[in-house]
Every structure is written in structure tokens, then in C-alpha cells.
Enzyme design. Structure first.
Site, PDB file in Angstrom:
ATOM      1  N   ARG A  73       0.841  -1.217   0.000  1.00 31.43           N
ATOM      2  CA  ARG A  73       0.000   0.000   0.000  1.00 31.43           C
ATOM      3  C   ARG A  73       0.872   1.261   0.000  1.00 31.43           C
ATOM      4  O   ARG A  73       0.557   2.238  -0.686  1.00 31.43           O
ATOM      5  CB  ARG A  73      -0.914   0.000   1.231  1.00 31.43           C
ATOM      6  N   HIS A 126      -8.009   7.610  11.769  1.00 32.80           N
ATOM      7  CA  HIS A 126      -7.561   6.211  11.674  1.00 32.80           C
ATOM      8  C   HIS A 126      -6.058   6.107  11.537  1.00 32.80           C
ATOM      9  O   HIS A 126      -5.540   5.047  11.196  1.00 32.80           O
ATOM     10  CB  HIS A 126      -8.249   5.521  10.485  1.00 32.80           C
ATOM     11  N   CYS A 154      12.474  -0.603  16.392  1.00 29.35           N
ATOM     12  CA  CYS A 154      12.603   0.735  16.995  1.00 29.35           C
ATOM     13  C   CYS A 154      14.084   1.051  17.221  1.00 29.35           C
ATOM     14  O   CYS A 154      14.818   0.225  17.799  1.00 29.35           O
ATOM     15  CB  CYS A 154      11.851   0.747  18.334  1.00 29.35           C
ATOM     16  N   CYS A 157      14.402   1.479  21.316  1.00 28.98           N
ATOM     17  CA  CYS A 157      14.300   0.377  22.294  1.00 28.98           C
ATOM     18  C   CYS A 157      14.445  -0.996  21.659  1.00 28.98           C
ATOM     19  O   CYS A 157      14.436  -2.022  22.337  1.00 28.98           O
ATOM     20  CB  CYS A 157      12.962   0.474  23.051  1.00 28.98           C
ATOM     21  N   GLY A 194     -17.263  11.455   0.437  1.00 28.55           N
ATOM     22  CA  GLY A 194     -16.603  10.219   0.021  1.00 28.55           C
ATOM     23  C   GLY A 194     -16.458   9.159   1.079  1.00 28.55           C
ATOM     24  O   GLY A 194     -15.409   8.511   1.173  1.00 28.55           O
ATOM     25  N   SER A 196     -18.640   5.764   2.963  1.00 33.62           N
ATOM     26  CA  SER A 196     -19.832   4.907   2.866  1.00 33.62           C
ATOM     27  C   SER A 196     -20.616   4.929   4.177  1.00 33.62           C
ATOM     28  O   SER A 196     -21.721   4.437   4.257  1.00 33.62           O
ATOM     29  CB  SER A 196     -19.419   3.465   2.555  1.00 33.62           C
TER      30      SER A 196
HETATM   31  N1  APR Z   1     -15.865  11.084  -4.999  1.00 31.44           N
HETATM   32  C1  APR Z   1     -16.624  11.006  -3.871  1.00 31.44           C
HETATM   33  N2  APR Z   1     -16.999   9.838  -3.301  1.00 31.44           N
HETATM   34  C2  APR Z   1     -16.615   8.696  -3.926  1.00 31.44           C
HETATM   35  C3  APR Z   1     -15.836   8.694  -5.108  1.00 31.44           C
HETATM   36  C4  APR Z   1     -15.459   9.955  -5.640  1.00 31.44           C
HETATM   37  N3  APR Z   1     -14.731  10.041  -6.772  1.00 31.44           N
HETATM   38  N4  APR Z   1     -15.625   7.392  -5.479  1.00 31.44           N
HETATM   39  C5  APR Z   1     -16.242   6.626  -4.550  1.00 31.44           C
HETATM   40  N5  APR Z   1     -16.844   7.400  -3.624  1.00 31.44           N
HETATM   41  C6  APR Z   1     -17.610   7.002  -2.435  1.00 31.44           C
HETATM   42  C7  APR Z   1     -18.292   5.670  -2.541  1.00 31.44           C
HETATM   43  O1  APR Z   1     -19.585   5.824  -3.094  1.00 31.44           O
HETATM   44  C8  APR Z   1     -18.364   5.262  -1.054  1.00 31.44           C
HETATM   45  O2  APR Z   1     -19.543   5.784  -0.450  1.00 31.44           O
HETATM   46  O3  APR Z   1     -16.655   6.864  -1.387  1.00 31.44           O
HETATM   47  C9  APR Z   1     -17.143   5.930  -0.433  1.00 31.44           C
HETATM   48  C10 APR Z   1     -16.023   4.956  -0.110  1.00 31.44           C
HETATM   49  O4  APR Z   1     -16.497   4.105   0.910  1.00 31.44           O
HETATM   50  P1  APR Z   1     -15.469   3.062   1.571  1.00 31.44           P
HETATM   51  O5  APR Z   1     -14.702   2.382   0.479  1.00 31.44           O
HETATM   52  O6  APR Z   1     -16.284   2.253   2.539  1.00 31.44           O
HETATM   53  O7  APR Z   1     -14.423   3.964   2.364  1.00 31.44           O
HETATM   54  P2  APR Z   1     -14.623   4.676   3.765  1.00 31.44           P
HETATM   55  O8  APR Z   1     -16.048   5.111   3.955  1.00 31.44           O
HETATM   56  O9  APR Z   1     -13.572   5.719   3.856  1.00 31.44           O
HETATM   57  O10 APR Z   1     -14.283   3.478   4.806  1.00 31.44           O
HETATM   58  C11 APR Z   1     -14.240   3.836   6.172  1.00 31.44           C
HETATM   59  O11 APR Z   1     -13.395   1.601   6.673  1.00 31.44           O
HETATM   60  O12 APR Z   1     -11.999  -0.079   5.982  1.00 31.44           O
HETATM   61  C12 APR Z   1     -12.157   0.932   6.909  1.00 31.44           C
HETATM   62  O13 APR Z   1     -10.506   2.142   8.039  1.00 31.44           O
HETATM   63  C13 APR Z   1     -11.050   1.943   6.771  1.00 31.44           C
HETATM   64  O14 APR Z   1     -11.167   4.363   6.877  1.00 31.44           O
HETATM   65  C14 APR Z   1     -11.768   3.205   6.303  1.00 31.44           C
HETATM   66  C15 APR Z   1     -13.177   2.998   6.846  1.00 31.44           C
END
Ligand code: APR
Length: 244
Positions: A73, A126, A154, A157, A194, A196
Site C-alpha cells: 500500500r 484512523h 525501533c 528500544c 466520500g 460509505s
Molecule cells: N468522490 C466522492 N466519493 C466517492 C468517489 C469519488 N470520486 N468514489 C467513490 N466514492 C464514495 C463511494 O460511493 C463510497 O460511499 O466513497 C465511499 C467509499 O467508501 P469506503 O470504500 O467504505 O471507504 P470509507 O467510507 O472511507 O471506509 C471507512 O473503513 O476499511 C475501513 O478504516 C477503513 O477508513 C476506512 C473505513
């Protein structure tokens, strides 16, 4: 507010006079920088099992495997740049500072792109993939080596270093959470960009702000948080610059 203004114009007008704005971002804001999200069609969790890689148990069981995944990553992220959405948030923060308004940026992303873009009042809920934490003395340092030697130790330590990332099953930094909640309970406007909205505690932030009286705007191509007053459907890199 003119009758004919579009939702984007309405949001821009509100933003230009808001006194306290809190922004929450997720992987979607970095999608336009070429970084896969977690749960989208090409999402990270489609190809890897989070429980095998992003948990303290996984790290105890096989630290080398976890570090190999994080090296993969880090290599992917090392060439990625902030996109117009990250930069637009920096402009909004600067304009609000000029008019003595408050701006807080809460991100779930660990890619470091908000910091790289110049965001200042930033809480990385996070953690940050470019920071490592000693499993012995707890020291947190920035380490941008790509790849990082596996496993890294580290320098003070000698104990093993881990990514300074909040894994599934781990608590967020309590100071970060209280500062985040403080900003949500006192903001008059919130942008949710952005994400979910499935991972706690960030998933509840929009409803916390809404019940505290904030006007909540969601920017996302898909529907996610039910707490938004207005949803701007589209990519962050297209929409957020229109709000500046
Ligand atoms: N612009 C805006 N939103 C977007 C775009 C874009 N170009 N492309 C995708 N998305 C949206 C998707 O529709 C979705 O709702 O971004 C969101 C991504 O959701 P996830 O992949 O679930 O990411 P996130 O919500 O950041 O996940 C939260 O879950 O896995 C853990 O720790 C990890 O921080 C992460 C947390």
C-alpha cells in the site's frame, strides 16, 4: 438565496457565511487521486480480507505478512498526489480563517493526502500510513521508506514497529475522538465527502452534527448517509472545487 439557485449554489452560499464548518472525509475523496476505496467495485476489501491484515490479531500472528501488505500500500500511495478536492478544502479552510470562522477536517483516510495538500486543522482519525509506532516504547515517528525493511525495529528500544494505524477492533485515540465530537456538536454546517458511512464511530458523525443543528451536505456519487439535508451526487474532485 435566489429561487433559481442550484443545490451547489445553495451549498456554496451557506458555506460562505457559515461560522463553524466540520468536514468528514473517507476513501472517496482520494479515489480521484487514483487510490482504490475499500468497498467500491475495485475496493481493497474485494481483494484482501481485512481480518487477515488490518487487525492486532493478524499482526501478532504474522507481522511479516501485515508489513508486506502495508509495503504494497505504501508503494501504491508513494506516487499519489492530492487532487482538486483536497486542494479545494485547503482553500475553504484558508477563506474561513481569514473571516475568523472555524474549520475542522476529520478524515478516516490514512494516505496523508490532506496533510500533503496543506490542510491544517486536521484530525487523522484512523492514523497515517507514513507513521510507525513502537510496540515497546510507543514512540510514533514518520517513516517514508518504500519499502520499509520487514519487520522494522525501533531505533531507541529495539522492539518491533507497527503501522500507526487504527485497526479493526482497536479504539481510536480518545483525544482525537473528543476533539472531533466537540467540532460536530458545535458546527453550523457539515460536509460529508466520500465515505460509505459503515465504520463507527465516524458513521455516526453526520447524525451527531444534524441533531446539534448543523446543515449537513453529502458529496458522493452514491447515496450513503441518511443524515444529509442536501446530497450533491458526483465525484469529489468535480464538486468540492465548485464550493470554493
Ligand atoms: N468522490 C466522492 N466519493 C466517492 C468517489 C469519488 N470520486 N468514489 C467513490 N466514492 C464514495 C463511494 O460511493 C463510497 O460511499 O466513497 C465511499 C467509499 O467508501 P469506503 O470504500 O467504505 O471507504 P470509507 O467510507 O472511507 O471506509 C471507512 O473503513 O476499511 C475501513 O478504516 C477503513 O477508513 C476506512 C473505513
Amino acid at each position: 438565496m435566489s429561487r433559481m439557485s442550484s443545490p451547489i449554489e445553495q451549498v456554496r452560499e451557506r458555506l460562505s457565511s457559515a461560522c463553524r464548518v466540520t468536514v468528514l472525509t473517507g476513501a472517496g475523496i482520494s479515489a480521484d487521486s487514483g487510490i482504490p476505496t475499500f468497498r467500491g467495485p475495485d475496493g481493497l476489501w474485494k481483494n484482501f480480507r481485512a481480518e487477515d491484515l488490518a487487525t492486532p490479531e493478524a499482526f501478532t500472528r504474522d507481522p511479516a505478512l501485515v508489513w508486506e501488505w502495508y509495503n504494497w500500500r505504501r508503494e501504491l500511495l508513494a506516487t499519489k498526489e492530492p487532487n482538486p478536492a483536497h486542494r479545494a478544502l485547503v482553500s475553504i479552510e484558508g477563506k474561513m480563517e481569514t473571516r475568523r470562522a472555524q474549520f475542522h477536517l476529520l478524515t478516516q483516510n490514512v494516505d496523508g493526502l490532506h496533510g500533503l495538500a496543506g490542510s491544517r486543522n486536521l484530525i487523522e482519525l484512523h492514523g497515517n500510513i507514513w507513521e510507525v509506532r513502537c510496540t515497546g516504547c510507543g514512540a510514533v515517528t514518520e517513516d517514508r521508506r518504500v519499502p520499509i525493511p520487514i519487520p522494522p525495529y525501533c531505533s531507541s528500544c529495539g522492539k518491533m514497529l507497527r503501522p500507526h494505524i487504527v485497526w479493526f477492533g482497536e479504539m481510536l485515540d480518545s483525544d482525537d475522538v473528543s476533539r472531533a465530537l466537540e467540532s460536530l456538536e458545535h458546527c453550523d454546517m457539515m460536509l460529508v465527502i466520500g465515505t460509505s458511512g459503515v465504520v463507527q464511530p465516524a458513521a455516526s458523525f453526520a447524525s451527531t452534527a444534524r441533531s446539534a443543528g448543523a446543515f449537513v451536505v453529502e458529496i458522493n456519487p452514491d447515496a450513503s448517509s441518511g443524515a444529509a439535508h442536501v446530497a450533491l451526487r458526483g465525484r469529489a474532485a468535480e464538486i468540492v472545487p465548485l464550493l470554493v
